[in-house]
Each structure stands twice: as structure tokens, then as C-alpha cells.
Design an enzyme around this catalytic site. Structure first.
Site, short mmCIF file in Angstrom:
data_model
loop_
_atom_site.label_atom_id
_atom_site.label_comp_id
_atom_site.label_asym_id
_atom_site.label_seq_id
_atom_site.Cartn_x
_atom_site.Cartn_y
_atom_site.Cartn_z
N GLU A 16 1.40 -1.18 0.32
CA GLU A 16 0.07 0.07 -0.17
C GLU A 16 0.58 0.89 0.21
O GLU A 16 1.85 1.26 0.77
CB GLU A 16 -0.44 0.07 0.89
N TYR A 48 -6.86 6.70 -0.58
CA TYR A 48 -7.10 8.03 -1.36
C TYR A 48 -7.68 8.88 0.05
O TYR A 48 -9.05 8.56 0.99
CB TYR A 48 -8.34 7.46 -1.92
N HIS A 76 -8.28 2.64 -3.67
CA HIS A 76 -8.89 2.35 -2.33
C HIS A 76 -10.42 3.89 -2.69
O HIS A 76 -10.19 5.20 -3.93
CB HIS A 76 -8.36 3.40 -1.60
N ASP A 108 -13.73 6.73 6.84
CA ASP A 108 -13.41 7.32 8.83
C ASP A 108 -13.98 8.61 8.38
O ASP A 108 -14.08 9.81 8.01
CB ASP A 108 -12.12 8.26 9.08
N TYR A 142 -11.54 -6.15 10.21
CA TYR A 142 -10.68 -5.94 10.99
C TYR A 142 -10.52 -6.70 12.39
O TYR A 142 -11.90 -7.67 12.90
CB TYR A 142 -11.61 -4.61 11.60
N GLU A 155 -19.90 -7.41 13.73
CA GLU A 155 -18.49 -7.26 12.95
C GLU A 155 -18.98 -8.12 11.31
O GLU A 155 -18.32 -7.58 10.29
CB GLU A 155 -17.29 -6.91 13.42
N LYS A 162 -21.03 -7.06 3.15
CA LYS A 162 -20.09 -6.57 2.48
C LYS A 162 -20.12 -7.76 0.88
O LYS A 162 -19.98 -6.99 0.06
CB LYS A 162 -18.46 -5.69 3.18
#
Ligand code: FAD
Length: 288
Positions: A16, A48, A76, A108, A142, A155, A162
Site C-alpha cells: 500500500e 484516497y 482505494h 473515517d 478488522y 462485525e 459486504k
């Protein structure tokens, strides 16, 4: 190439990188990629900013990774501050640039920026991308739960949504205790999530960086990790080397346990990526 096909050869190695800050010349990222390319990653993803401003750098950098360096790229795309119109425009730009892979994210929440409320969760962006393009979609996950999640059951439930929306591969948030990853991986399989999961590894090399990362991700720091950091906190070179050694030990253990892939958060630092790849490079092709 769609990066989900890379997992036929396991384990995958990806990097990354992030676009340079506006105060840094954009060329600096190409000097970084010039060095990273010799380490032969299977693909490179480019972050991004979630701010929602028109960000040309991510897609431009992905295009260069693909066309100039001949390495597969993933862009991203956080959606919290995107309208559906803007998301369509980004998909058009990705198509025009020949990019085939996108990491669909929520982004975020910034208390100073009112979200657009057109996408509330990453799964809605995944659905939108699948309806409006032929892109391969990656997602984030996560092992220690997302800081906003109440528990691991929620989660995993949300992660399954997704994946069911069309994510064909996942990349984890950084973690420092492999046991957290193994337990998480097992829970995903029990829940019927069967796409490959790359383990996100961040080599920690200075105390300021650790504090910032822990504040953002809420990652747990194992005792043995804390002891290393405390011992070398006033010796930057020893701390850097200890951080590299710790990341190497995590990767060796993960590969020995048949991880689908390693996603190295390079922090745009080719020296550190090089040291890690020199130590573990042969493990990616061993047993093929
Ligand atoms: P989501 O999958 O939407 O999950 C966020 C939270 O919402 C979780 O607690 C989840 O359980 C919950 N949730 C999901 N769906 C539902 C639902 N239907 N109902 C109720 N709750 C739900 N940020 C950037 O701004 N730019 C980047 O380039 C970037 N790259 C990243 C790369 C990786 C590999 C990772 C792990 C993170 C990255 N991030 C990036 C950070 C990411 O945007 C944040 O962690 C963000 O807070 C969550 O994004 P997400 O896509 O995981 O969100």
C-alpha cells in the site's frame, strides 16, 4: 488483471502506498514506486483521502503503476463524502485509466465534515460499483473489530453483507498479534465468508507512528511488542530494525499458517519494504 485471480497462486504479496501530501512534489511517489517495483509485489494499492475533494492523484498513480511499471493496481475509494453522482464520475475515471480493481471503503468520519449520507456503509458502495461497472471490488476488515463495532458478531455480520454485495477479496486492518488474525479468519469461514483475506502488516519504526496508529485503529499492542518499543525508544536505528524484525516474524508465522496474502503498509518507505522482502521473499514462492 483482476487481483482476485492472483490467489490461485498463494500467498499474494501486495503493497500500500499513499499519494504525497499537497506540500510534497507528486514526483516523490514515483521515486518510491521505482524502488518498490524491484520487490515484485503482485499488486499495489493507493489510498484516497476521505475528505471528498476531487482527488486526482490516486487514480493517476494507479494508472502509472499499471502502465509505466507493469504492476497491477487497486485504487482505494471511500464513500462517506461522495454523492452517487461523484461515485459514478470516479468509476468513469477508473475505467478511462484502465484500472480494474477498487478497494471500496466507507472512510473515517471526520467530525468537522458533514457526510453526504448517500452511502452509509461500504457495502452500499460495493453494491453500487457492481451495478455500475465491471470492476473487481476489494473490502476492508478488522481482526480486532472496527472501533465503532459493539462486538465481533456484528462485525462479521456486516462483513458478510459486504462480501455478499460483491467483494471478492479482503484486506485487514493492521494488527500485531497473529492470534487475533487466526481467530478472526476462523470466524469468517464459520460465517460463510469464503473470499481470500490478506493480512495487513505495518512495520512500526518509530514511537510517534505507533501512537498515531494505535489512536486511529485501536490496535492492541502485545506485551512483547511493547517491551521492544520501550527498550529502543531512544535509539531510532535500533527501533527501526526491531520494528522490521517484528514484522518479519509476523509474516513468517502467517505464511507458515497458509495465509492467503500479505498486504504491506509500506508508509512509502522502500528501505523498510526492501529489508522485509529480503528476509521473507523466498517464502512467497516456496512450495509452489
Ligand atoms: P464499513 O464496512 O462500512 O464498516 C464501518 C463500521 O460500520 C463497522 O463498525 C461495521 O461493522 C459497521 N457497519 C457496516 N455495515 C453496517 C450496516 N449495514 N449496519 C450497521 N453497521 C454497519 N480510509 C480512507 O479514508 N482512505 C483510504 O484509502 C483507506 N484505506 C484503508 C485500507 C484498509 C486495508 C483499511 C483496513 C482501512 C482503510 N481506510 C481508509 C480506513 C477505513 O475507511 C475506516 O476504517 C472506516 O472507519 C471504515 O471503513 P470500512 O470500509 O471498513 O466501513
Amino acid at each position: 488483471m483482476k487481483t482476485c485471480t492472483l490467489f490461485e497462486k498463494r500467498p499474494v504479496l501486495s503493497f500500500e502506498v499513499f499519494p504525497p501530501k499537497s506540500t510534497t512534489p507528486v514526483e516523490s511517489i514515483y521515486r518510491t514506486i521505482d524502488e518498490l517495483k524491484d520487490l515484485k509485489p503482485d499488486f499495489i494499492s493507493v489510498t484516497y483521502g476521505a475528505g471528498g475533494s476531487s482527488n486526482n492523484a490516486t487514480i493517476d498513480i494507479c494508472e502509472a503503476i499499471k502502465t509505466k511499471y507493469g504492476i497491477e493496481a487497486a485504487a482505494h475509494l471511500p464513500c462517506i463524502n461522495l454523492t452517487r453522482q461523484r461515485a459514478s464520475e470516479e468509476l468513469e475515471r477508473l475505467k478511462a485509466a484502465g484500472i480494474e480493481n477498487v478497494l471500496a471503503l466507507r472512510g473515517d468520519i471526520n467530525p468537522d465534515v458533514e457526510p453526504k449520507h448517500e452511502f452509509e456503509h461500504a457495502s452500499e458502495l460495493v453494491e453500487f460499483i457492481k451495478e455500475n461497472s465491471d470492476l473487481n471490488v476489494l473490502g476492508a476488515c478488522y481482526p480486532e473489530t472496527h472501533p465503532e463495532s459493539e462486538n465481533m458478531i456484528d462485525e462479521i455480520k456486516h462483513l458478510k453483507m459486504k462480501v455478499d454485495a460483491g467483494c471478492s477479496q479482503l484486506i485487514t486492518q493492521l494488527f500485531f498479534d497473529n492470534e487475533d488474525f487466526y481467530q478472526f479468519y476462523e470466524k469468517t469461514r464459520i460465517a460463510g465468508i469464503d473470499v481470500p483475506i490478506e493480512a495487513g502488516i505495518m512495520p512500526v519504526t518509530n514511537t510517534k507512528q505507533i501512537k498515531r496508529m494505535v489512536a486511529i485503529t485501536h490496535a492492541k499492542l502485545p506485551k512483547k511488542f511493547v517491551r521492544i518499543m520501550e527498550k529502543y525508544e531512544n535509539d531510532p536505528v535500533a527501533l527501526r530494525d526491531a520494528g522490521i524484525a517484528y514484522a518479519v516474524s509476523q509474516i513468517v508465522d502467517l505464511i507458515a499458517n497458509d495465509v492467503d496474502g500479505i498486504h504491506l503498509y509500506t508508509m512509502n518507505n522502500p528501505y523498510i519494504a526492501d529489508k522485509i522482502c529480503s528476509a521473507v521473499g523466498t517464502l512467497f514462492s516456496a512450495g509452489e
